[in-house]
Design a protein around this motif. Structure first.
Motif, PDB file in Angstrom:
ATOM      1  N   LYS A 206       0.828  -1.213   0.000  1.00 41.61           N
ATOM      2  CA  LYS A 206       0.000   0.000   0.000  1.00 41.61           C
ATOM      3  C   LYS A 206       0.862   1.262   0.000  1.00 41.61           C
ATOM      4  N   ILE A 207       1.936   1.239   0.788  1.00 35.76           N
ATOM      5  CA  ILE A 207       2.823   2.416   0.830  1.00 35.76           C
ATOM      6  C   ILE A 207       3.494   2.615  -0.525  1.00 35.76           C
ATOM      7  N   ASP A 208       3.956   1.528  -1.128  1.00 31.37           N
ATOM      8  CA  ASP A 208       4.617   1.642  -2.428  1.00 31.37           C
ATOM      9  C   ASP A 208       3.638   2.052  -3.524  1.00 31.37           C
ATOM     10  N   GLU A 209       2.386   1.638  -3.397  1.00 27.80           N
ATOM     11  CA  GLU A 209       1.374   2.057  -4.364  1.00 27.80           C
ATOM     12  C   GLU A 209       1.217   3.582  -4.335  1.00 27.80           C
ATOM     13  N   PHE A 210       1.188   4.141  -3.134  1.00 30.44           N
ATOM     14  CA  PHE A 210       1.071   5.601  -3.028  1.00 30.44           C
ATOM     15  C   PHE A 210       2.344   6.274  -3.513  1.00 30.44           C
ATOM     16  N   LYS A 211       3.493   5.681  -3.205  1.00 30.54           N
ATOM     17  CA  LYS A 211       4.760   6.230  -3.695  1.00 30.54           C
ATOM     18  C   LYS A 211       4.722   6.382  -5.214  1.00 30.54           C
ATOM     19  N   GLY A 212       4.214   5.363  -5.899  1.00 30.65           N
ATOM     20  CA  GLY A 212       4.132   5.423  -7.357  1.00 30.65           C
ATOM     21  C   GLY A 212       3.117   6.432  -7.849  1.00 30.65           C
ATOM     22  N   ALA A 213       2.018   6.607  -7.080  1.00 31.28           N
ATOM     23  CA  ALA A 213       0.961   7.526  -7.491  1.00 31.28           C
ATOM     24  C   ALA A 213       1.316   8.978  -7.202  1.00 31.28           C
ATOM     25  N   TRP A 214       2.308   9.216  -6.345  1.00 30.24           N
ATOM     26  CA  TRP A 214       2.604  10.584  -5.925  1.00 30.24           C
ATOM     27  C   TRP A 214       2.990  11.483  -7.091  1.00 30.24           C
ATOM     28  N   ARG A 215       3.574  10.913  -8.136  1.00 30.25           N
ATOM     29  CA  ARG A 215       3.967  11.733  -9.281  1.00 30.25           C
ATOM     30  C   ARG A 215       2.753  12.436  -9.890  1.00 30.25           C
ATOM     31  N   THR A 216       1.597  11.773  -9.797  1.00 35.09           N
ATOM     32  CA  THR A 216       0.363  12.402 -10.275  1.00 35.09           C
ATOM     33  C   THR A 216      -0.272  13.256  -9.199  1.00 35.09           C
ATOM     34  N   LEU A 217      -0.328  12.719  -7.967  1.00 32.20           N
ATOM     35  CA  LEU A 217      -0.967  13.438  -6.864  1.00 32.20           C
ATOM     36  C   LEU A 217      -0.208  14.695  -6.497  1.00 32.20           C
ATOM     37  N   GLY A 218       1.108  14.670  -6.679  1.00 26.05           N
ATOM     38  CA  GLY A 218       1.937  15.792  -6.271  1.00 26.05           C
ATOM     39  C   GLY A 218       2.033  16.899  -7.297  1.00 26.05           C
TER      40      GLY A 218
ATOM     41  N   THR B  83      13.089  10.438   8.015  1.00 24.38           N
ATOM     42  CA  THR B  83      12.731  11.288   6.881  1.00 24.38           C
ATOM     43  C   THR B  83      13.826  11.273   5.824  1.00 24.38           C
ATOM     44  N   LEU B  84      15.077  11.373   6.246  1.00 24.73           N
ATOM     45  CA  LEU B  84      16.195  11.387   5.308  1.00 24.73           C
ATOM     46  C   LEU B  84      16.256  10.104   4.488  1.00 24.73           C
ATOM     47  N   VAL B  85      16.207   8.950   5.153  1.00 23.86           N
ATOM     48  CA  VAL B  85      16.370   7.700   4.405  1.00 23.86           C
ATOM     49  C   VAL B  85      15.150   7.410   3.537  1.00 23.86           C
ATOM     50  N   LEU B  86      13.955   7.837   3.971  1.00 25.24           N
ATOM     51  CA  LEU B  86      12.778   7.673   3.111  1.00 25.24           C
ATOM     52  C   LEU B  86      12.913   8.510   1.841  1.00 25.24           C
ATOM     53  N   LEU B  87      13.363   9.746   1.976  1.00 27.90           N
ATOM     54  CA  LEU B  87      13.572  10.581   0.797  1.00 27.90           C
ATOM     55  C   LEU B  87      14.629   9.975  -0.121  1.00 27.90           C
ATOM     56  N   ARG B  88      15.712   9.482   0.445  1.00 26.73           N
ATOM     57  CA  ARG B  88      16.767   8.884  -0.369  1.00 26.73           C
ATOM     58  C   ARG B  88      16.305   7.590  -1.040  1.00 26.73           C
ATOM     59  N   ALA B  89      15.284   6.959  -0.459  1.00 28.68           N
ATOM     60  CA  ALA B  89      14.749   5.721  -1.058  1.00 28.68           C
ATOM     61  C   ALA B  89      13.631   6.006  -2.061  1.00 28.68           C
ATOM     62  N   GLY B  90      13.354   7.294  -2.322  1.00 28.24           N
ATOM     63  CA  GLY B  90      12.395   7.639  -3.361  1.00 28.24           C
ATOM     64  C   GLY B  90      10.998   7.962  -2.877  1.00 28.24           C
ATOM     65  N   TYR B  91      10.796   8.057  -1.555  1.00 27.13           N
ATOM     66  CA  TYR B  91       9.467   8.359  -1.020  1.00 27.13           C
ATOM     67  C   TYR B  91       9.332   9.882  -0.913  1.00 27.13           C
ATOM     68  N   ALA B  92       9.101  10.497  -2.085  1.00 27.35           N
ATOM     69  CA  ALA B  92       9.203  11.952  -2.214  1.00 27.35           C
ATOM     70  C   ALA B  92       8.066  12.702  -1.530  1.00 27.35           C
TER      71      ALA B  92
ATOM     72  N   LEU C   1       5.562   0.253   9.877  1.00 28.45           N
ATOM     73  CA  LEU C   1       4.876   0.273   8.583  1.00 28.45           C
ATOM     74  C   LEU C   1       3.446   0.769   8.727  1.00 28.45           C
ATOM     75  N   GLY C   2       2.799   0.428   9.847  1.00 27.76           N
ATOM     76  CA  GLY C   2       1.454   0.940  10.094  1.00 27.76           C
ATOM     77  C   GLY C   2       1.457   2.453  10.214  1.00 27.76           C
ATOM     78  N   ALA C   3       2.474   3.010  10.880  1.00 27.02           N
ATOM     79  CA  ALA C   3       2.584   4.469  11.003  1.00 27.02           C
ATOM     80  C   ALA C   3       2.832   5.107   9.637  1.00 27.02           C
ATOM     81  N   LEU C   4       3.692   4.501   8.820  1.00 22.40           N
ATOM     82  CA  LEU C   4       3.932   5.022   7.474  1.00 22.40           C
ATOM     83  C   LEU C   4       2.655   4.969   6.635  1.00 22.40           C
ATOM     84  N   HIS C   5       1.867   3.919   6.817  1.00 26.16           N
ATOM     85  CA  HIS C   5       0.612   3.822   6.063  1.00 26.16           C
ATOM     86  C   HIS C   5      -0.375   4.886   6.518  1.00 26.16           C
TER      87      HIS C   5
END
Length: 349
Positions: free
Chosen positions: A19-31, A212-221, A265-269
């Protein structure tokens, strides 16, 4: 080294990662909101993050007080320790948001971030940017800032340099070699960092900055636009419980990573869900809906349905004021009316 041989990838963990990765992929449109709206979202999330992260560690400043403080951040002297901590946290977060591609996960960078985090804290002059030289432990605080319990014991000062070197090497090797999903590697990095507790003070705040830093570096923009710290603050009991359950096993032959990864992961979701709600609200604002109509839709999104009687309670408006809003929402096909009379209720279309 970090032992993940006993790591169990449960269906719940897999679903959360998906679910988190699905949103990560959708962010390019949502953002793709207007830059000024994205900037506003980030500012609100930043204030929430600073407030929550410092309050978790005992600060008493409200988000409103923090917003006023940040508006005058060119000041270099702060009257209280709470203000000093807020100023340091705000400056480090801004550094992360603007320079994360250049901040590799190294011990030197972690020490630099710690030094900057405590830059304004007068009582921390002697240890900032350096690993601890005395034993420390993790404490829990009540809403007044009073310490109420010791949550867990941490690594000794003697072991800390070796354990930190092992952790940083393990994390970078894992990310480079793709031997574990980045979200799982990040979760393990955070929980082991907190188990080591490498600095005399500021470890909790720094752990959330590192997240926050490692999430950004992993592509979770999307991370800067929704506060993970706020979610942790509002679920502190679960946060500390998950930490205790996993950290008590980390140095055993079979570490139990599941309690922490499930919580993390629940908190990230939940962070993703909050941002989805904010994006939907922005779309409604773009549609020029009145604030009262937006509040009605917000309630339906959270609870699945609403009656006019519930809307009176939620909004404080009377029935005669609310009825035209409901009619307009139905006419615009934004909500659907079910039933009639006093038993009528509304859902999203």
């Amino acid at each position: 080294m970090i032992n993940i041989s006993s790591l169990s990838i449960t269906p719940e963990i897999l679903l959360l990662v998906s679910k988190i990765d699905e949103f990560k992929g959708a962010w390019r449109t949502l953002g793709t909101l207007a830059p000024e709206r994205l900037s506003a979202l980030r500012r609100v999330a930043t204030i929430e993050s600073i407030g929550s992260s410092t309050r978790i560690e005992g600060s008493r400043l409200s988000d409103r007080e923090i917003e006023r403080l940040l508006s005058g951040l060119e000041i270099n002297a702060f009257a209280t320790r709470d203000e000093q901590e807020v100023a340091g946290y705000a400056e480090v977060m801004e550094t992360i948001f603007t320079a994360w591609p250049e901040i590799a996960i190294t011990e030197n960078h972690i020490k630099q971030l710690h030094g900057n985090l405590l830059r304004h804290s007068e009582k921390d002059d002697w240890h900032r940017g350096s690993y601890k030289t005395a034993s420390n432990s993790v404490a829990a605080f009540d809403p007044t800032g009073r310490q109420i319990a010791t949550v867990f014991e941490t690594a000794s000062p003697f072991d800390t340099p070796r354990l930190m070197a092992e952790l940083v090497t393990w994390y970078n090797d894992t990310i480079r070699e793709h031997t574990l999903h980045p979200l799982l590697a990040i979760g393990i990095l955070v929980v082991v960092f907190l188990e080591i507790h490498p600095f005399q003070d500021g470890n909790g705040r720094l752990s959330r900055i590192l997240t926050t830093l490692v999430l950004l570096r992993a592509g979770y923009a999307y991370v800067p636009y929704s506060s993970l710290e706020s979610i942790i603050e509002h679920g502190k009991e679960g946060y500390y419980l998950a930490l205790r359950q996993t950290q008590a096993t980390i140095r055993s032959d079979a570490p139990d990573w599941t309690p922490w990864l499930r919580y993390f992961l629940g908190a990230l979701h939940r962070q993703v869900r909050h941002l989805e709600d904010k994006i939907e609200r922005e779309k409604l604002l773009l549609a020029k809906l009145p604030e009262l109509s937006i509040r009605i839709i917000d309630h339906i999104r959270r609870h699945g349905r609403i009656t006019i009687a519930e809307a009176v309670t939620v909004t404080g408006a009377n029935r005669n004021t609310l009825k035209p809003h409901f009619r307009a929402l139905v006419e615009r096909s934004l909500v659907v009316l079910h039933g009639s009379g006093r038993g009528a209720w509304y859902s999203l279309s």
